[in-house]
Design a protein around this motif. Structure first.
Motif, PDB file in Angstrom:
ATOM      1  N   SER A   4      -4.290 -10.129  -2.811  1.00 22.23           N
ATOM      2  CA  SER A   4      -3.956  -8.761  -2.400  1.00 22.23           C
ATOM      3  C   SER A   4      -2.814  -9.540  -1.666  1.00 22.23           C
ATOM      4  O   SER A   4      -2.336  -8.822  -0.900  1.00 22.23           O
ATOM      5  CB  SER A   4      -5.152  -9.461  -1.025  1.00 22.23           C
ATOM      6  N   PRO A   6       0.921  -8.618  -1.185  1.00 20.53           N
ATOM      7  CA  PRO A   6       1.594  -7.313  -1.552  1.00 20.53           C
ATOM      8  C   PRO A   6       3.093  -7.367  -2.301  1.00 20.53           C
ATOM      9  O   PRO A   6       3.842  -6.208  -1.870  1.00 20.53           O
ATOM     10  CB  PRO A   6       2.085  -7.113  -0.073  1.00 20.53           C
ATOM     11  N   ASP A  76      -5.940   1.627   4.860  1.00 20.61           N
ATOM     12  CA  ASP A  76      -6.168   0.197   4.216  1.00 20.61           C
ATOM     13  C   ASP A  76      -5.153  -0.360   4.947  1.00 20.61           C
ATOM     14  O   ASP A  76      -4.739  -0.062   6.098  1.00 20.61           O
ATOM     15  CB  ASP A  76      -5.535   0.400   2.938  1.00 20.61           C
ATOM     16  N   SER A  78      -3.947  -3.883   4.720  1.00 23.78           N
ATOM     17  CA  SER A  78      -2.384  -3.549   4.765  1.00 23.78           C
ATOM     18  C   SER A  78      -1.122  -2.662   5.145  1.00 23.78           C
ATOM     19  O   SER A  78      -1.385  -1.255   4.623  1.00 23.78           O
ATOM     20  CB  SER A  78      -2.690  -4.246   2.734  1.00 23.78           C
ATOM     21  N   GLU A  80       1.933  -2.752   4.105  1.00 22.77           N
ATOM     22  CA  GLU A  80       2.867  -2.377   3.376  1.00 22.77           C
ATOM     23  C   GLU A  80       1.348  -1.723   2.169  1.00 22.77           C
ATOM     24  O   GLU A  80       2.746  -0.780   1.667  1.00 22.77           O
ATOM     25  CB  GLU A  80       2.621  -4.162   2.989  1.00 22.77           C
ATOM     26  N   HIS A  99      -3.646   2.967   9.094  1.00 23.08           N
ATOM     27  CA  HIS A  99      -3.639   1.324   9.194  1.00 23.08           C
ATOM     28  C   HIS A  99      -5.217   1.280  10.208  1.00 23.08           C
ATOM     29  O   HIS A  99      -5.018   0.834  10.522  1.00 23.08           O
ATOM     30  CB  HIS A  99      -2.646   0.948   9.552  1.00 23.08           C
TER      31      HIS A  99
END
Length: 228
Positions: A4, A6, A76, A78, A80, A99
């Motif tokens: 995971s 990024p 998500d 994340s 990023e 997010h």
């Protein structure tokens, strides 16, 4: 890669790297969207569809190509990854971006279908997997369907070692550097489960028994449906 981390997203190479690691990944988004598109509810015009853990947007791009009428919600945890997906899909379709996690979304019987690709594997089986699946089930309308793809831990078998070696060989043939071909390192920190445990979890979450539609080594795809 499966991690995971990024950093591959910043380089814009995430999907290319994952294609080298997961057999059939290049067609998986297309197959997942096609499967959901044929479901009783998501087959309708302007169906509401959730992409849980949208990553860099592979499923969103495919959904926009196959079903531009869908009203998509992409989430998500994340920021990023979400930024990469938004950049790839700018000016495309109707997408509501969040997010957040599925649990934070708080949707109640809102979606006609959902996609979750390579997400469950990252969640520990300490109640977190069940909470995720329960939130997904709750977000679906009755008889809404979920396409779930995950790294699975095979049931005990004397052939497991051969499957692991086949994964190494696939990666080498895909051009992955020799030192990086270590499946155990790539899944470090992940929490794959077997089919028996998945069946128990989805039943507790209010979903149907998983119907398999895809398998490549230890990566498996299932179709599930929210019970009425």
């Amino acid at each position: 890669m499966l991690s995971s981390d990024p950093s591959p997203a910043r380089q814009g190479t995430y999907d290319l790297v994952v294609q080298q690691l997961i057999p059939g990944y290049a067609s998986l988004a297309r197959l997942s969207v096609a499967l959901l598109s044929s479901s009783p509810l998501a087959s309708r015009q302007e169906a509401a569809v959730l992409v849980a853990g949208c990553g860099t947007g592979a499923e969103l791009l495919e959904a926009d190509a196959q079903r531009p009428d869908w009203r998509l919600t992409a989430i998500d945890p994340s920021a990023e990854m979400l930024a990469v997906a938004r950049q790839r899909l700018q000016n495309r379709g109707r997408i509501d971006w969040h997010h957040a996690t599925v649990e934070q979304l708080g949707a109640e019987a809102r979606f006609d279908g959902a996609l979750s690709v390579l997400v469950l594997q990252s969640l520990p089986d300490d109640g977190t997997k069940l909470a995720f699946l329960t939130a997904l089930a709750r977000s679906l309308r009755p008889q809404g369907q979920l396409v779930l793809v995950d790294l699975m831990r095979p049931e005990r078998s004397p052939l497991t070692a051969q499957v692991t070696e086949a994964w190494r060989c696939f990666q080498r043939a895909s051009g992955v550097a020799g030192g990086a071909v270590d499946p155990s390192a790539q899944i470090q920190g992940f929490h794959p489960i077997g089919i028996a445990r998945l069946t128990a979890l989805v039943e507790a979450a209010g979903l149907s028994d998983p119907a398999p539609f895809f398998q490549a080594l230890d990566f498996q795809g299932f179709l599930l449906q929210r019970r009425a």
